[in-house]
Write a protein that holds these residues in place. Structure first.
Motif, PDB file in Angstrom:
ATOM      1  N   GLN A   1      17.841  -5.080 -43.139  1.00  0.00           N
ATOM      2  CA  GLN A   1      18.046  -4.136 -42.030  1.00  0.00           C
ATOM      3  C   GLN A   1      19.518  -3.738 -41.935  1.00  0.00           C
ATOM      4  O   GLN A   1      20.381  -4.607 -41.761  1.00  0.00           O
TER       5      GLN A   1
ATOM      6  N   THR B   1      11.289  -5.051 -35.812  1.00  0.00           N
ATOM      7  CA  THR B   1      10.311  -5.823 -36.588  1.00  0.00           C
ATOM      8  C   THR B   1       8.980  -5.068 -36.662  1.00  0.00           C
ATOM      9  O   THR B   1       8.332  -5.014 -37.716  1.00  0.00           O
TER      10      THR B   1
ATOM     11  N   ILE C   1      12.651  -9.232 -41.164  1.00  0.00           N
ATOM     12  CA  ILE C   1      13.927  -8.539 -41.358  1.00  0.00           C
ATOM     13  C   ILE C   1      15.002  -9.513 -41.817  1.00  0.00           C
ATOM     14  O   ILE C   1      15.083 -10.630 -41.298  1.00  0.00           O
TER      15      ILE C   1
END
Ligand code: COI
Length: 356
Positions: A181, A208, A219
């Motif tokens: 991420q 998420t 993530i």
């Protein structure tokens, strides 16, 4: 304060619900044991902790934590040793961490004789709820809530500490596929990333949910300034085996949870003579290691999941596949070693287990 374990008042259930548990199908966080512990803090002092039948709470809609999230929690597990005696894994470390979270969230310390003695008494009463099949345990969830009936914004003055327990199976049933991420952020220096504050988990739901829709399980969070340095994976600490070294992000910046499983892993690996580096690690370094064939293993660690192997890491359009988990030496050794200690099959040389 001033509360001793003998001060815990106990009201037992008339009829146990243990029959609701299907020992062949124990999932995580679905069923709660017969009893819970409640202690209240008011006028600067803790009152008498009570163990009572598990039940719903009655709270004013104006209660502080509903509105401002002044709430923290912990996660601990109890296991049964080969003789059927309960062992709680490193509860003192969770107790200390809860009080570090409490300080940052302007909440009172929970004294040892409520946190530790409360766990001991609760696990003792609900010892039949500790499952014994492979990879199962009793998950213990202590939490602290601000319960002033006041919707002005200021640190609360009244708090409620509660412990519930739940028979638990594995958190992940398969190796997890990870999305790196670099848009949404979990933690930044000066924030609350090192605490187990409810908000750290609440804020993760949307990112998420988005990556789950894209087919990933969890993530890998990166830092808020460069979006390059890795922090945690989902709700877990993260480890990479690069060549013959194990690398994990350091926790000096207060952006990463000081995981009890993380600390146990580092201790066990160093004792085995494996080099563990706690340092900044960037996604570029992980990509380069993968490209060179040096990224041997990657896994998350936490109380709930224990050790969760990673099957693949996706960063932008680069899907980095990890070798087949069956061939991993470090994570598979750790998983067995940790389990042997927690289930009392191996001598507990570190004094990690609290017998009940
Ligand atoms: C734990 O591992 O205990 C955690 O905190 C994860 C939990 C949020 C399910």
């Amino acid at each position: 304060m001033g509360v001793t374990s003998s001060d815990i008042s106990i009201t037992k259930v008339k009829n146990s619900r243990i029959g609701e548990v299907d020992p062949a199908n124990i999932q995580f966080g679905k069923i709660y044991s017969d009893h819970m512990l409640v202690a209240c803090y008011e006028n600067g002092a803790w009152g008498q902790p009570e163990i009572m039948p598990f039940k719903n709470l009655e709270l004013s809609p104006a209660t502080t934590f509903f509105h401002y999230g002044q709430a923290i929690f912990e996660g601990i597990k109890a296991y049964k040793d080969p003789h059927g005696n309960p062992l709680v894994f490193r509860p003192y470390d969770n107790w200390k961490r809860m009080n570090r979270s409490a300080e940052r969230m302007a909440m009172p310390d929970v004294p040892e004789n409520i946190f530790i003695d409360g766990i001991r008494a609760l696990v003792d009463i609900d010892r039949n709820w500790i499952p014994t099949s492979a990879e199962t345990s009793l998950y213990i969830r202590p939490f602290l809530l601000a319960v002033d009936e006041f919707i002005g914004v200021r640190p609360a003055e009244k708090f409620m500490f509660i412990i519930i327990t739940s028979p638990a199976g594995p958190y992940y049933s398969h190796p997890v596929s990870i999305y790196v991420q670099d848009k949404y952020v979990r933690a930044f220096p000066g924030g609350i990333g090192f605490t187990k504050a409810a908000g750290n988990y609440g804020m993760s739901m949307y990112p998420t949910m988005m990556i789950k829709k894209m087919g990933y399980d969890q993530i890998l969070w990166t830092d808020g300034l460069t979006h390059k340095n890795v922090q945690e994976i989902g709700t877990m600490n993260v480890f990479f085996v690069i060549g013959d070294k194990v690398v994990t992000p350091d926790i000096t910046e207060d952006t990463i949870l000081a995981g009890v499983t993380r600390d146990s892993i580092i201790t066990l690996l160093r004792e085995k003579g494996i080099t563990v580096e706690e340092r900044t690690i960037s996604i570029d370094e992980i990509e380069a290691a993968h490209k060179a064939g040096n990224l041997k293993e990657a896994f998350g660690s936490g109380t709930a999941a224990s050790i969760a192997p990673i099957s693949a890491l996706t960063y932008h359009d680069d899907k980095m596949m990890l070798p087949d988990v069956a061939s991993w030496e470090v994570a598979n050794w750790l998983k067995k070693e940790l389990a042997d200690i927690r289930y009392g099959r191996k001598e507990d040389v570190h004094g990690w287990n609290m017998a009940v």
